[in-house]
Design an enzyme around this catalytic site. Structure first.
Site, PDB file in Angstrom:
ATOM      1  N   GLY A   1       8.726  -2.247   9.458  1.00 39.97           N
ATOM      2  CA  GLY A   1       9.452  -3.160   9.311  1.00 39.97           C
ATOM      3  C   GLY A   1       8.823  -4.812   9.179  1.00 39.97           C
TER       4      GLY A   1
ATOM      5  N   LYS B   1      -1.871  -0.776  -4.973  1.00 39.96           N
ATOM      6  CA  LYS B   1      -3.293  -0.087  -4.450  1.00 39.96           C
ATOM      7  C   LYS B   1      -4.160  -0.060  -5.408  1.00 39.96           C
ATOM      8  CE  LYS B   1      -2.869   1.163  -0.051  1.00 39.96           C
ATOM      9  NZ  LYS B   1      -3.748   0.619   0.778  1.00 39.96           N
TER      10      LYS B   1
HETATM   11  C1  LIG Z   1       2.142   0.191   4.114  1.00 41.84           C
HETATM   12  S1  LIG Z   1       3.875   0.910   4.779  1.00 41.84           S
HETATM   13  C2  LIG Z   1       4.821  -0.490   4.507  1.00 41.84           C
HETATM   14  C3  LIG Z   1       4.811  -1.551   5.693  1.00 41.84           C
HETATM   15  C4  LIG Z   1       5.974  -2.485   5.569  1.00 41.84           C
HETATM   16  N1  LIG Z   1       5.488  -3.394   4.397  1.00 41.84           N
HETATM   17  C5  LIG Z   1       5.900  -3.518   6.990  1.00 41.84           C
HETATM   18  O1  LIG Z   1       5.687  -4.645   6.768  1.00 41.84           O
HETATM   19  O2  LIG Z   1       6.118  -2.941   7.952  1.00 41.84           O
HETATM   20  C6  LIG Z   1       4.194   1.908   3.342  1.00 41.84           C
HETATM   21  C7  LIG Z   1       5.778   2.718   3.548  1.00 41.84           C
HETATM   22  O3  LIG Z   1       6.045   2.839   2.151  1.00 41.84           O
HETATM   23  C8  LIG Z   1       6.786   4.279   2.489  1.00 41.84           C
HETATM   24  N2  LIG Z   1       6.963   4.922   1.250  1.00 41.84           N
HETATM   25  C9  LIG Z   1       5.851   5.430   0.564  1.00 41.84           C
HETATM   26  N3  LIG Z   1       6.646   6.163  -0.579  1.00 41.84           N
HETATM   27  C10 LIG Z   1       7.686   5.764  -0.639  1.00 41.84           C
HETATM   28  C11 LIG Z   1       8.829   6.085  -1.378  1.00 41.84           C
HETATM   29  N4  LIG Z   1       8.730   6.735  -2.650  1.00 41.84           N
HETATM   30  N5  LIG Z   1      10.113   5.555  -1.179  1.00 41.84           N
HETATM   31  C12 LIG Z   1      10.500   4.766  -0.086  1.00 41.84           C
HETATM   32  N6  LIG Z   1       9.206   4.296   0.788  1.00 41.84           N
HETATM   33  C13 LIG Z   1       8.248   4.968   0.502  1.00 41.84           C
HETATM   34  C14 LIG Z   1       6.081   4.725   3.425  1.00 41.84           C
HETATM   35  O4  LIG Z   1       7.032   5.829   4.168  1.00 41.84           O
HETATM   36  C15 LIG Z   1       5.499   4.000   4.466  1.00 41.84           C
HETATM   37  O5  LIG Z   1       6.628   3.371   5.640  1.00 41.84           O
END
Ligand SMILES: C[S@@+](CC[C@H](N)C(=O)[O-])C[C@H]1O[C@@H](n2cnc3c(N)ncnc32)[C@H](O)[C@@H]1O
Length: 374
Positions: free
Chosen positions: A246, A330
């Protein structure tokens, strides 16, 4: 708006042709080449070098910090380089400064003498004499001619430059004196902040970690706000895809937006009582929204870049025309430039105009796309 038909080749080829066509510049080219200290995020200097090659043709470079800092010679004048880099902002080249003064250890003499000479060079320069706010930005390699810290080098230089009667500042300077001390040489140059790509020392953007900050990921959006000049307060309703835990959501709430956060993973408990937040604990492929519900879409999924582009494209019906999207991509491939082009192509087919593609200082193995829907 700028055309990003082919982000890398189109623009760079166009720039090269413009450079070739300008006779005045050709004359300047005859006079000489320009030398630069160029910096990229760790591991990405080869791509920054490739960007320079596409812009300027032949690039001669020496590694000062492997994967990160290069001393580069370009077959163009400093003015041409600044102009080209400003009009075709690079993705990987994070910072550059012109080498206008250099000193080599092997020529004999002591480092103290070189610092005296460097100060004399700076004191005599009319650009610094006319500046009321000066930033001194020293950097060094790990094993460097300067054995003290960079903070000590900065203090030493500022003391020697006190005769300039300028205020020494960290940001918002009129002029920057950049210094890089390597293992065998000292390089320095004077430039306007906007000519260095970034006015932070080496392009290393430093934010203070806040008390209770949910994730370091928040720094990416803070840096995007500053670097791309985005006024987040002007948006109304945001969709945050891959939102957990978050950090980005908290940033958007702080800017006064209503936020829908989508992620199967848990959001940080401190956010859950926010009246302007809706959390959908789902995969982004499973959610449905109203047409044009949002004027901002952000996505930081750390997932396969092609699948991210596809998934985000399929949600763009929910973004108003004129709406903004910020998406991290990425770089899982060994050919990041081709990958970035492919991802940009996917977005362009979904009516997204790429404003900037940039590896921010807080992006690790990724870049950030800033796009507007048309
Ligand atoms: C790097 S973290 C995001 C960090 C966030 N932007 C923050 O500021 O805290 C990546 C997130 O993408 C989510 N994620 C990956 N694939 C996803 C999908 N298909 N749909 C929704 N969320 C996804 C993961 O569960 C993870 O929590």
């Amino acid at each position: 708006m700028r055309g990003y038909g082919n982000y890398f080749w189109g623009l760079y080829e166009l720039r090269s042709q413009e450079l070739e066509r300008n006779e005045e510049d050709d004359k300047r080219d005859d006079i000489g080449i320009s030398h630069w200290i160029c910096t990229a995020n760790h591991g990405f200097a080869p791509y920054a070098q490739e960007e320079l090659r596409r812009l300027f043709g032949a690039v001669k470079s020496t590694v000062l910090i492997p994967g990160e800092v290069l001393r580069v010679a370009l077959q163009n004048s400093a003015e041409q380089v600044i102009e080209a880099v400003s009009s075709s902002p690079p993705v990987f080249l994070r910072h550059l400064f012109p080498i206008e003064w250099e000193w080599h250890g092997e020529e004999g003499g002591k480092l103290e003498e070189s610092i005296e000479k460097l100060a004399a060079f700076a004191l005599a320069d009319p650009r610094l004499q006319g500046a009321s706010r000066i930033a001194v930005q020293p950097r060094k390699t790990e094993q460097s001619l300067w054995e003290g810290t960079t903070a000590e080098l900065k203090d030493t230089l500022q003391a020697k430059l006190s005769g300039l009667h300028a205020e020494f500042v960290v940001r918002e300077a009129d002029m920057i004196l950049s210094v890089f001390v390597g293992r065998e040489a000292v390089y320095a140059g004077i430039s306007r902040p906007e000519h260095n790509i970034s006015d932070w020392n080496g392009g290393a953007v430093r934010f203070q970690r806040e008390e209770g900050q949910i994730s370091r990921a928040k720094f990416k959006l803070l840096e995007a706000e500053m670097t791309f000049g985005i006024d987040f307060r002007a948006f109304r309703e945001a969709l945050d895809i891959g939102a957990a835990p978050g950090g980005w959501t908290s940033f958007l709430l702080e800017r006064g937006l209503t936020v829908t956060a989508v992620d199967p993973a848990k959001m940080h408990p401190s956010l859950l009582n926010s009246p302007n937040l809706t959390v959908l604990r789902k995969n982004a492929g499973e959610v449905k929204f109203q047409e044009q519900q949002f004027d901002l879409l952000v996505c930081d999924m750390s997932w396969s870049p092609k699948l991210t582009a596809k998934l985000v494209s399929e949600l763009l019906y929910a973004l108003v025309p004129g709406g903004t999207a910020i998406v991290t991509v990425k770089l899982l491939s060994k050919k990041p430039m081709a990958l970035i082009q492919e991802v940009i192509d996917t977005f362009q087919q979904s009516r997204m105009q790429v404003q900037r593609a940039k590896q921010l200082f807080h992006n690790r193995d990724e870049i950030t796309l800033y796009m507007i829907k048309y």
